[in-house]
Structures are given as C-alpha cells and as structure tokens.
Design an enzyme around this catalytic site. Structure first.
Site, PDB file in Angstrom:
ATOM      1  N   ASN A  55     -10.971  -2.682  -5.201  1.00 36.44           N
ATOM      2  CA  ASN A  55     -10.232  -1.748  -6.060  1.00 36.44           C
ATOM      3  C   ASN A  55     -10.924  -1.475  -7.406  1.00 36.44           C
ATOM      4  O   ASN A  55     -10.588  -0.522  -8.101  1.00 36.44           O
ATOM      5  CB  ASN A  55      -8.795  -2.235  -6.316  1.00 36.44           C
ATOM      6  CG  ASN A  55      -7.875  -2.089  -5.114  1.00 36.44           C
ATOM      7  OD1 ASN A  55      -6.955  -2.875  -4.923  1.00 36.44           O
ATOM      8  ND2 ASN A  55      -8.091  -1.075  -4.284  1.00 36.44           N
ATOM      9  N   ASP A  84       0.834  -1.217   0.000  1.00 40.74           N
ATOM     10  CA  ASP A  84       0.000   0.000   0.000  1.00 40.74           C
ATOM     11  C   ASP A  84       0.863   1.259   0.000  1.00 40.74           C
ATOM     12  O   ASP A  84       1.985   1.253   0.517  1.00 40.74           O
ATOM     13  CB  ASP A  84      -0.907  -0.030   1.241  1.00 40.74           C
ATOM     14  CG  ASP A  84      -2.086   0.920   1.100  1.00 40.74           C
ATOM     15  OD1 ASP A  84      -2.340   1.411  -0.018  1.00 40.74           O
ATOM     16  OD2 ASP A  84      -2.750   1.177   2.128  1.00 40.74           O
TER      17      ASP A  84
HETATM   18  C1  IPE Z   1      -5.307  -2.759  -0.185  1.00 46.82           C
HETATM   19  O1  IPE Z   1      -4.965  -1.448  -0.410  1.00 46.82           O
HETATM   20  C2  IPE Z   1      -5.353  -3.501  -1.480  1.00 46.82           C
HETATM   21  C3  IPE Z   1      -4.072  -3.701  -2.137  1.00 46.82           C
HETATM   22  C4  IPE Z   1      -2.912  -3.395  -1.653  1.00 46.82           C
HETATM   23  C5  IPE Z   1      -4.143  -4.315  -3.436  1.00 46.82           C
HETATM   24  P1  IPE Z   1      -6.085  -0.326  -0.530  1.00 46.82           P
HETATM   25  O2  IPE Z   1      -5.371   0.963  -0.704  1.00 46.82           O
HETATM   26  O3  IPE Z   1      -7.061  -0.693  -1.586  1.00 46.82           O
HETATM   27  O4  IPE Z   1      -6.798  -0.419   0.878  1.00 46.82           O
HETATM   28  P2  IPE Z   1      -7.705   0.633   1.639  1.00 46.82           P
HETATM   29  O5  IPE Z   1      -8.758   1.059   0.686  1.00 46.82           O
HETATM   30  O6  IPE Z   1      -6.827   1.777   2.026  1.00 46.82           O
HETATM   31  O7  IPE Z   1      -8.205  -0.097   2.828  1.00 46.82           O
HETATM   32  C1  IPE Z   2      -1.522   0.223  -3.395  1.00 43.75           C
HETATM   33  O1  IPE Z   2      -1.315   1.583  -3.434  1.00 43.75           O
HETATM   34  C2  IPE Z   2      -1.733  -0.370  -4.758  1.00 43.75           C
HETATM   35  C3  IPE Z   2      -3.090  -0.860  -5.001  1.00 43.75           C
HETATM   36  C4  IPE Z   2      -4.065  -0.841  -4.160  1.00 43.75           C
HETATM   37  C5  IPE Z   2      -3.359  -1.398  -6.318  1.00 43.75           C
HETATM   38  P1  IPE Z   2      -2.513   2.610  -3.416  1.00 43.75           P
HETATM   39  O2  IPE Z   2      -2.871   2.913  -4.835  1.00 43.75           O
HETATM   40  O3  IPE Z   2      -3.617   2.126  -2.580  1.00 43.75           O
HETATM   41  O4  IPE Z   2      -1.825   3.877  -2.760  1.00 43.75           O
HETATM   42  P2  IPE Z   2      -2.460   4.881  -1.725  1.00 43.75           P
HETATM   43  O5  IPE Z   2      -3.019   4.068  -0.611  1.00 43.75           O
HETATM   44  O6  IPE Z   2      -3.508   5.637  -2.454  1.00 43.75           O
HETATM   45  O7  IPE Z   2      -1.320   5.735  -1.295  1.00 43.75           O
HETATM   46 MG    MG Z   3      -4.072   2.355  -0.612  1.00 44.56          MG
END
Ligand code: IPE
Ligand code: IPE
Ligand code: MG
Length: 250
Positions: free
Chosen positions: A64, A16
């Site tokens: 997602n 993340d």
């Molecule tokens: C969790 O990250 C999913 C992945 C790393 C693929 P998110 O960024 O989607 O999670 P939330 O929404 O902050 O809980």
């Molecule tokens: C994790 O990074 C990757 C996926 C969930 C695919 P994020 O895209 O969630 O990054 P933040 O949480 O917005 O920083």
């Molecule tokens: Mg995230």
C-alpha cells in the site's frame, strides 16, 4: 455470547473496498476509509459480543506504500484518530492491542501512539485486537528466516532442528493461534500477501459487500457461515486442529 454451535477463536479480515464505496458515491477515497473505520468499530464490538477472542485486521499492506501520498497521509491520520478515540474502549473491555508488520516504516507519531497503547493494554486478557500495519506475509517470513539464520550462525540452533514450529516461533506474534476464519470484503478472490503462513488451514469467507457496509448483520452472516463449515485438516472426519505430522527435517 452467540447461540451458534461453533464460534471462531481467531478472525482475520482483509478490509477491502473503501475506495469503491466512495467512488460509487462520487466521494473522495478518504471518505470511504473514514466510513471503513466505523465498520472496524462495529466489528470489534460484534467480536466481543459473540466471543471471538482474537481479531486481526489488515489495515495497511507493505504494498500500500505505492498509493498516492495524500491517501497514505489520510490513512495514517485516521489510524491516529482511531487510537485516540477508541483507546478507552480497549481499557473498558480489557482488550489488548497488538501490531504486526514493519512498524518502523510508519510515521513516528503513529509509531508512538501504537507503542503507547500496546504497552498500556499489554496485561489485558479479555480479547486481542491485532492490527496488521505495513504488513506483508512474505516480509514476515523473510524476517523469520533472518532471525533463524542468526540463531544458526550463533550456534544456538542446528539446521536439521528447524521445523514448522521453529518458523512459527519467529513470526511477528508467535503466541497467537492461526486464524480460524479469514474474511475478505469487496469480492476479490485473493490473499494480497496477508498471513501466508498462518492461514494454511483457515476457512475462507469472501463477500461482495464493501468494507464500509460490513457491519453487525454482515458479520453475523460470516459467523453463521463458519458455524456450518466442516474442518477436517486432512483427516476424513471433522477435527479441531492441524494434526502433528512427523517428518524429517529435510
Ligand atoms: C489489501 O487490500 C490490503 C488491505 C486491506 C490493507 P488491497 O486493496 O491493497 O489489495 P489489492 O491491491 O486489491 O490486492
Ligand atoms: C481497503 O480499501 C483499505 C486499504 C487497503 C487501506 P481500498 O482502499 O483498497 O478500496 P478499493 O479496493 O480501492 O475499493
Ligand atoms: Mg482494495
């Protein structure tokens, strides 16, 4: 191999913070995902070096799909690129690629790429890379329950015979041992629907480091932290596995 006294057999990672990494630099979110792909590469290599056998990466959750179309498209493109560019390393190192999640939700070219590489690496046994794609822990449990219900309906299984092992056996990848260590980057203290069943006794490691900055030194810190953990699984002393608890089916 590492000289740490204890190395996790299975590491699972909630990767993340890609978006925040990009935001902080005034870059588009996709640049964060691209840089995150480099961390994936680094961590796969680090796992090989220290002797982690299973690595499960949360790459795309069922939730997602609500993200902007452009971002989803960019992520899917990166995934295909990753498969194309990294396949040779899987062969060179005899690492088996597997996928858990609602694979049929993914765009067809991604499905085809995944299916080709998972088949081509199916016989390898030096390590396993498990990608969680369109993955949700609740979706996985619902999938397991449907399969179990079908067995009951067909008379193959008595309801009272259903135990924890039955549920485990109907998950997406039933043969993979539970993660020993779950890493989450970017400091969020939540599971975001990842491996709900499998992490019952997994050690948790949350770091504020954003995923694109999570490279070998950060991975080494997580390994070091794990090596000092005392896993008791309900016992009063350290032990290696969850005890087999006998209880009735209801
Ligand atoms: C969790 O990250 C999913 C992945 C790393 C693929 P998110 O960024 O989607 O999670 P939330 O929404 O902050 O809980
Ligand atoms: C994790 O990074 C990757 C996926 C969930 C695919 P994020 O895209 O969630 O990054 P933040 O949480 O917005 O920083
Ligand atoms: Mg995230």
């Amino acid at each position: 191999m590492s000289d740490l006294p204890k190395i996790p057999r299975h590491v699972a990672i909630i990767m993340d913070g890609n978006g925040r990494w990009a935001n902080q630099r005034g870059l588009p979110r996709l640049r964060g995902h691209e840089e995150g792909a480099e961390s994936v590469r680094a961590v796969i290599r680090a796992c090989r070096e220290v002797g982690v056998h299973y690595l499960t990466l949360y790459a795309f959750s069922v939730e997602n799909w609500v993200r902007p179309r452009m971002e989803i498209r960019g992520l899917m493109r990166l995934l295909r690129k990753f498969l194309q560019e990294r396949e040779h390393e899987l062969h060179e190192n005899r690492v088996r690629l597997r996928v858990i999640g609602r694979v049929h939700d993914l765009p067809l070219p991604v499905q085809h790429g995944l299916s080709r590489v998972t088949k081509a690496t199916a016989s390898y046994d030096s390590g396993q890379l498990i990608l969680a794609l369109s993955y949700g822990g609740r979706a996985e449990l619902a999938h397991a329950v449907r399969a179990i219900a079908r067995d009951v309906e067909a008379g193959r299984l008595a309801p009272d015979a259903i135990d924890e092992r039955t549920i485990g056996a109907h998950l997406y990848a039933p043969d993979i041992p539970d993660p020993d260590l779950l890493i989450r980057t970017s400091g969020e203290m939540r599971l975001s629907n990842f491996l709900l069943w499998q992490i019952a006794y997994t050690e948790l490691y949350v770091t504020n480091v954003l995923w694109p900055d999570f490279r070998e030194p950060e991975f080494a810190k997580a390994m070091e932290a794990y090596s000092h953990r005392h896993r008791r699984f309900g016992d009063t002393k350290d032990r290696d596995t969850i005890p087999e608890v006998k209880h009735a089916g209801r």
